[in-house]
Motif scaffolding. Structure first.
Motif, PDB file in Angstrom:
ATOM      1  N   LEU A 103      47.652   4.524 -41.943  1.00  0.00           N
ATOM      2  CA  LEU A 103      47.579   5.981 -42.097  1.00  0.00           C
ATOM      3  C   LEU A 103      48.803   6.633 -41.470  1.00  0.00           C
ATOM      4  O   LEU A 103      49.465   7.481 -42.087  1.00  0.00           O
ATOM      5  CB  LEU A 103      46.302   6.470 -41.419  1.00  0.00           C
ATOM      6  CG  LEU A 103      45.893   7.920 -41.623  1.00  0.00           C
ATOM      7  CD1 LEU A 103      45.496   8.138 -43.056  1.00  0.00           C
ATOM      8  CD2 LEU A 103      44.746   8.269 -40.696  1.00  0.00           C
ATOM      9  N   LEU A 104      49.129   6.222 -40.254  1.00  0.00           N
ATOM     10  CA  LEU A 104      50.275   6.817 -39.564  1.00  0.00           C
ATOM     11  C   LEU A 104      51.572   6.457 -40.263  1.00  0.00           C
ATOM     12  O   LEU A 104      52.469   7.293 -40.391  1.00  0.00           O
ATOM     13  CB  LEU A 104      50.305   6.354 -38.109  1.00  0.00           C
ATOM     14  CG  LEU A 104      49.236   6.971 -37.216  1.00  0.00           C
ATOM     15  CD1 LEU A 104      49.356   6.448 -35.815  1.00  0.00           C
ATOM     16  CD2 LEU A 104      49.362   8.477 -37.213  1.00  0.00           C
ATOM     17  N   PHE A 125      45.171   9.070 -46.555  1.00  0.00           N
ATOM     18  CA  PHE A 125      43.853   8.483 -46.296  1.00  0.00           C
ATOM     19  C   PHE A 125      43.457   7.524 -47.411  1.00  0.00           C
ATOM     20  O   PHE A 125      42.926   6.446 -47.156  1.00  0.00           O
ATOM     21  CB  PHE A 125      42.803   9.582 -46.135  1.00  0.00           C
ATOM     22  CG  PHE A 125      41.400   9.056 -46.131  1.00  0.00           C
ATOM     23  CD1 PHE A 125      40.947   8.297 -45.063  1.00  0.00           C
ATOM     24  CD2 PHE A 125      40.545   9.278 -47.191  1.00  0.00           C
ATOM     25  CE1 PHE A 125      39.671   7.782 -45.050  1.00  0.00           C
ATOM     26  CE2 PHE A 125      39.267   8.764 -47.195  1.00  0.00           C
ATOM     27  CZ  PHE A 125      38.831   8.020 -46.124  1.00  0.00           C
ATOM     28  N   ILE A 126      43.752   7.938 -48.652  1.00  0.00           N
ATOM     29  CA  ILE A 126      43.425   7.059 -49.787  1.00  0.00           C
ATOM     30  C   ILE A 126      44.182   5.735 -49.640  1.00  0.00           C
ATOM     31  O   ILE A 126      43.622   4.645 -49.846  1.00  0.00           O
ATOM     32  CB  ILE A 126      43.802   7.739 -51.122  1.00  0.00           C
ATOM     33  CG1 ILE A 126      42.940   8.969 -51.351  1.00  0.00           C
ATOM     34  CG2 ILE A 126      43.642   6.770 -52.287  1.00  0.00           C
ATOM     35  CD1 ILE A 126      41.486   8.680 -51.620  1.00  0.00           C
ATOM     36  N   ILE A 127      45.466   5.822 -49.237  1.00  0.00           N
ATOM     37  CA  ILE A 127      46.252   4.592 -49.074  1.00  0.00           C
ATOM     38  C   ILE A 127      45.625   3.704 -48.006  1.00  0.00           C
ATOM     39  O   ILE A 127      45.408   2.500 -48.215  1.00  0.00           O
ATOM     40  CB  ILE A 127      47.715   4.939 -48.704  1.00  0.00           C
ATOM     41  CG1 ILE A 127      48.392   5.641 -49.872  1.00  0.00           C
ATOM     42  CG2 ILE A 127      48.480   3.676 -48.324  1.00  0.00           C
ATOM     43  CD1 ILE A 127      49.762   6.156 -49.555  1.00  0.00           C
ATOM     44  N   SER A 128      45.297   4.307 -46.854  1.00  0.00           N
ATOM     45  CA  SER A 128      44.743   3.475 -45.775  1.00  0.00           C
ATOM     46  C   SER A 128      43.385   2.925 -46.175  1.00  0.00           C
ATOM     47  O   SER A 128      42.996   1.827 -45.794  1.00  0.00           O
ATOM     48  CB  SER A 128      44.658   4.273 -44.477  1.00  0.00           C
ATOM     49  OG  SER A 128      43.455   4.975 -44.400  1.00  0.00           O
ATOM     50  N   ALA A 132      42.366  -0.931 -46.128  1.00  0.00           N
ATOM     51  CA  ALA A 132      41.183  -1.418 -45.405  1.00  0.00           C
ATOM     52  C   ALA A 132      40.244  -2.150 -46.349  1.00  0.00           C
ATOM     53  O   ALA A 132      39.660  -3.178 -45.993  1.00  0.00           O
ATOM     54  CB  ALA A 132      40.466  -0.254 -44.733  1.00  0.00           C
ATOM     55  N   MET A 133      40.112  -1.618 -47.592  1.00  0.00           N
ATOM     56  CA  MET A 133      39.241  -2.284 -48.548  1.00  0.00           C
ATOM     57  C   MET A 133      39.822  -3.639 -48.955  1.00  0.00           C
ATOM     58  O   MET A 133      39.078  -4.586 -49.211  1.00  0.00           O
ATOM     59  CB  MET A 133      39.018  -1.402 -49.775  1.00  0.00           C
ATOM     60  CG  MET A 133      37.966  -0.328 -49.518  1.00  0.00           C
ATOM     61  SD  MET A 133      38.094   1.061 -50.628  1.00  0.00           S
ATOM     62  CE  MET A 133      37.116   0.525 -51.978  1.00  0.00           C
ATOM     63  N   VAL A 254      37.326   5.335 -42.962  1.00  0.00           N
ATOM     64  CA  VAL A 254      36.867   6.660 -42.527  1.00  0.00           C
ATOM     65  C   VAL A 254      36.830   6.723 -40.997  1.00  0.00           C
ATOM     66  O   VAL A 254      37.305   7.680 -40.377  1.00  0.00           O
ATOM     67  CB  VAL A 254      35.478   6.974 -43.114  1.00  0.00           C
ATOM     68  CG1 VAL A 254      34.984   8.308 -42.600  1.00  0.00           C
ATOM     69  CG2 VAL A 254      35.527   6.980 -44.624  1.00  0.00           C
ATOM     70  N   ALA A 255      36.275   5.666 -40.384  1.00  0.00           N
ATOM     71  CA  ALA A 255      36.212   5.636 -38.921  1.00  0.00           C
ATOM     72  C   ALA A 255      37.614   5.663 -38.324  1.00  0.00           C
ATOM     73  O   ALA A 255      37.856   6.306 -37.299  1.00  0.00           O
ATOM     74  CB  ALA A 255      35.456   4.393 -38.450  1.00  0.00           C
ATOM     75  N   ALA A 256      38.553   4.975 -39.001  1.00  0.00           N
ATOM     76  CA  ALA A 256      39.925   4.938 -38.493  1.00  0.00           C
ATOM     77  C   ALA A 256      40.554   6.319 -38.551  1.00  0.00           C
ATOM     78  O   ALA A 256      41.273   6.730 -37.638  1.00  0.00           O
ATOM     79  CB  ALA A 256      40.759   3.947 -39.305  1.00  0.00           C
TER      80      ALA A 256
END
Lengths: 361, 343
Positions: A103-104, A125-128, A132-133, A254-256
């Motif tokens: 994300l960062l 967010f979509i990228i992260s 994650a997925m 989401v938590a991240a």
């Protein structure tokens, strides 16, 4: 007459005792009672202003709502993984570090102190989320295709995750000064309730709808209870197991977002440390069988908040954060001992004996 | 050629996985000598790997036993830290003697085994959850015993810690042109004794065989008249006892107490056992394999750090990659076995 009434009461208690949601609720009740007796200031909620001048509610209960949110989000994914695969994902903490780092990286690029963000937060967010997925899919593939025990398959990412997170950002620690980025883990101006709670509520609504309108819940339980018979019934256990890990990946993203937003920065070795343990405990406390099979989502989510309540209570009594695990461990052991089938059977036998003795008298 | 391939097919799972591990270790060590230069040729480099990992060898032996029985114990790292800290506090502040501190270490191990074994075997709670709580408890207790890390000054302990046993016939010439004998620490001797003892236990005793039986198939073990609960209990007892001993060996190596000691040791122990050919599903495993698993793991760590990739994150990634490869090998072996059964 009195015997009949007695039996009625034990019946109600018996039913309640057997209901899964009873376990986390009882634990919550005990904790609340303990706090009420020890120090009622636990329940005080005050209205204040934060450093940005926005009205915020503060108090121990708000802290629980705030910090319990990530845990509740993770508990959603963890419950599904537990139900389908009969094991737990111990890499969620490391995966949060990866998602946060992505994300960062997406927001800042190689500049560690950017004045403007490179892209909208939503796109980042979509990228992260995708990253994650993808890691969730990796775990899922190991578990479902290669049939490795979940705890051990995720041990790989647990060992490497934080290293990968550091590698994504070249081991630098970007700091975002944009105030809007802080909304996700803090407060939106004008709303005194912490944003993470709304995010968690949204996730809960989504998963409730998904469980209600799709067969996800039924299929995961079927696979968890008996894999080969679910395959004979036309389900694809490999895909369903894999899917639960991917869903957990989305929850992790989401938590991240919340975790990174709280600090507007990241610390690879500390972020979400030991959160995997708390997430597993939330599932266990929710009374879900850790060996897979049936699950109760509401129970897990309440369990997550109870775990956070326990943490906050211990902090309130000035337990140093390093010693916290010891107390938590004792509580956990007591919980699992009382919810163990062997102990429960013994207890209900004793209750029955006592009842029959009363009846004889 | 066909003879070799038939031998390969006839091998038991334990034998096959053990062979893979030993071959990988030697290939890796030879690779290190070829690519990293002469550092790895010195006997002392090898003995240093042993010195630094004596405790891990002991922990991994215990872990293998639990894993063979079909369980898992992730509290061993926490127990190591707790033992180090308790012994350090006892030796320095209470002025105790060394023998008593060893008793403390063994006592902590036995107490852990008793509680965890009881919960797992007789109350039928998942070993992962029990030992998770055990790990939490040990880490928390360590900071409750003493918050700050400190070095032990106790004279007789320091003397024991600095005792070096010279390996006859091995040595190398150092930079000044002087011949230096290769040495090992006491911990290595303890570790080797434990490896031999556990190997014998698993191979030739009734208890050892029943570990395999319970791990392989609980139902048929029960039908064979094996006391499954007691066997499970004993496996946890043995693992925690070894964690206590391993904790003391670790303490003997570092000579200090700290809450952060042996962080991640449980993961390293599990990883070494898996690399050494212990199956997570239970019933398959070998202590000699575990021994080579520890050596492979630490050789990789050494290669990574001597290749100049000093960042801690490279170590994590390489170990994870190795773990991944070995897990996939295991799963292939399992698939092969299933196919063989079907035929």
């Amino acid at each position: 007459m009195s015997i009949g009434k007695n039996r009625n009461v034990t019946d109600i208690f018996g039913k309640l005792f057997k209901n899964q949601i009873f376990i986390p609720l009882a634990a919550m009740f005990i904790l609340l009672l303990f706090n009420l007796v020890a120090d009622p200031s636990f329940f005080k909620i005050t209205m204040g202003y934060n450093s940005a001048g926005n009205p915020v509610l503060s108090g121990y209960l708000m802290t629980i709502l705030d910090n319990g949110s990530e845990l509740a989000i993770l508990a959603i994914g963890m419950t599904l993984v537990t139900a389908a695969s009969g094991g737990q994902d111990i890499s969620v903490g490391a995966a949060i570090a990866i998602a946060g780092s992505t994300l960062l990286r997406a927001l800042c690029g190689t500049n560690t102190r950017p004045d403007t963000l490179r892209m909208p937060i939503f796109v980042a967010f979509i990228i992260s989320c995708l990253v994650a997925m993808a890691f969730g899919a990796f775990n899922g593939a190991l578990v479902s295709i290669f049939k490795i025990q979940p705890m051990v398959a995720t041990l790989i990412l647990y060992t490497a995750g934080r290293s990968i997170a550091a590698w994504i950002n070249n081991n630098e620690l970007p700091i975002i000064s944009e105030p809007k980025f802080g909304y996700y883990g803090g407060f939106i101006p004008g709303i005194p309730i912490p944003t993470p709670f709304f995010i968690a509520a949204a996730m809960v609504v989504i998963i409730t709808l998904v469980l209600k309108f799709t067969n996800l819940g039924l299929y995961t339980q079927a696979v968890g209870i008996n894999e080969s018979s679910s395959r004979l019934n036309g389900l694809n256990p490999v895909f369903i197991k894999w899917l639960t890990f991917v869903i957990l990946g989305a929850c992790v993203a989401v938590a991240a977002l919340i975790k990174v937003s709280r600090l507007s920065s990241i610390n690879y070795s500390v972020i979400a440390k030991d959160i995997e343990m708390d997430a597993i405990l939330a599932v266990a406390l929710g009374g879900n069988a850790l060996g897979g099979g049936k699950f109760n989502m509401a129970s897990s989510i309440i369990g997550a908040f109870v775990i956070q309540m326990l943490t906050t209570t211990l902090f309130k009594f000035q337990v140093p954060s390093d010693a916290l695990p010891a107390y938590k461990a004792v509580v956990v052991i007591l919980l699992v001992v009382f919810s163990a089938p062997v102990v429960r059977d013994k207890m209900s036998q004793i209750i029955k004996k006592m009842n029959s003795r009363k009846g004889a008298v | 050629m066909s003879n070799i391939s038939r031998k390969f097919k006839d091998m038991t799972d334990t034998g096959l996985l053990l062979t893979i591990t030993i071959v990988v270790f030697f290939l890796m060590y030879i690779g290190a000598i070829v690519f990293q230069g002469k550092g790895f040729l010195k006997p002392q480099t090898f003995f240093n790997i042993l010195n630094a990992n004596a405790a891990l060898i002991i922990l991994a032996c215990g872990m293998s036993i639990v894993m063979i029985t079909g369980g898992i114990d992730i509290s061993v790292g926490g127990v190591t830290a707790l033992v180090s800290m308790s012994c350090a506090v006892y030796l320095d502040y209470k002025g105790g003697n060394v023998a008593a501190s060893m008793l403390i270490a063994i006592g902590i191990g036995l107490a852990y085994g008793l509680v965890q074994g009881f919960l797992v075997a007789y109350l039928d709670i998942q070993p992962f959850i029990v030992s998770l709580a055990g790990m939490f408890f040990a880490r928390g207790m360590t900071t409750i015993v003493n918050t700050n890390p400190f070095n032990v000054q106790n004279e007789s302990f320091v003397a024991l810690k600095d005792t070096r046993i010279i390996v006859p016939g091995m040595g190398s010439v150092n930079k000044l042109g002087k011949y230096v004998n290769a040495y090992v620490e006491i911990g290595v001797i303890v570790a080797l004794i434990i490896v031999i003892l556990m190997f014998c236990l698993l191979r030739w005793t009734k208890l050892g065989r029943s570990f395999y039986a319970v791990g392989g198939n609980k139902q048929s073990a029960l039908m064979l008249g094996i006391n499954v609960k007691r066997t499970k209990f004993m496996s946890h007892m043995l693992c925690s006892l070894l964690a206590g001993i391993g904790g003391y060996v670790y303490f003997l190596h570092v000579g200090s107490g700290a809450a952060t000691h042996a962080q991640g040791a449980e993961m390293n122990a599990i990883a070494s056992s898996i690399i050494g050919g212990t199956m997570l599903t239970g019933g398959v495993g070998n202590i000699i394999g575990t021994f080579f698993g520890v050596l492979s793991l630490s050789t990789i760590q050494n290669i990574v750090s001597s290749a100049g990739l000093d960042q801690a994150w490279w170590t994590g990634i390489t170990i994870a990659a190795m773990l991944c490869i070995f897990l996939v090998i295991q799963s292939v072996v399992m698939a092969r076995k299933k196919r063989a059964v079907k035929k």
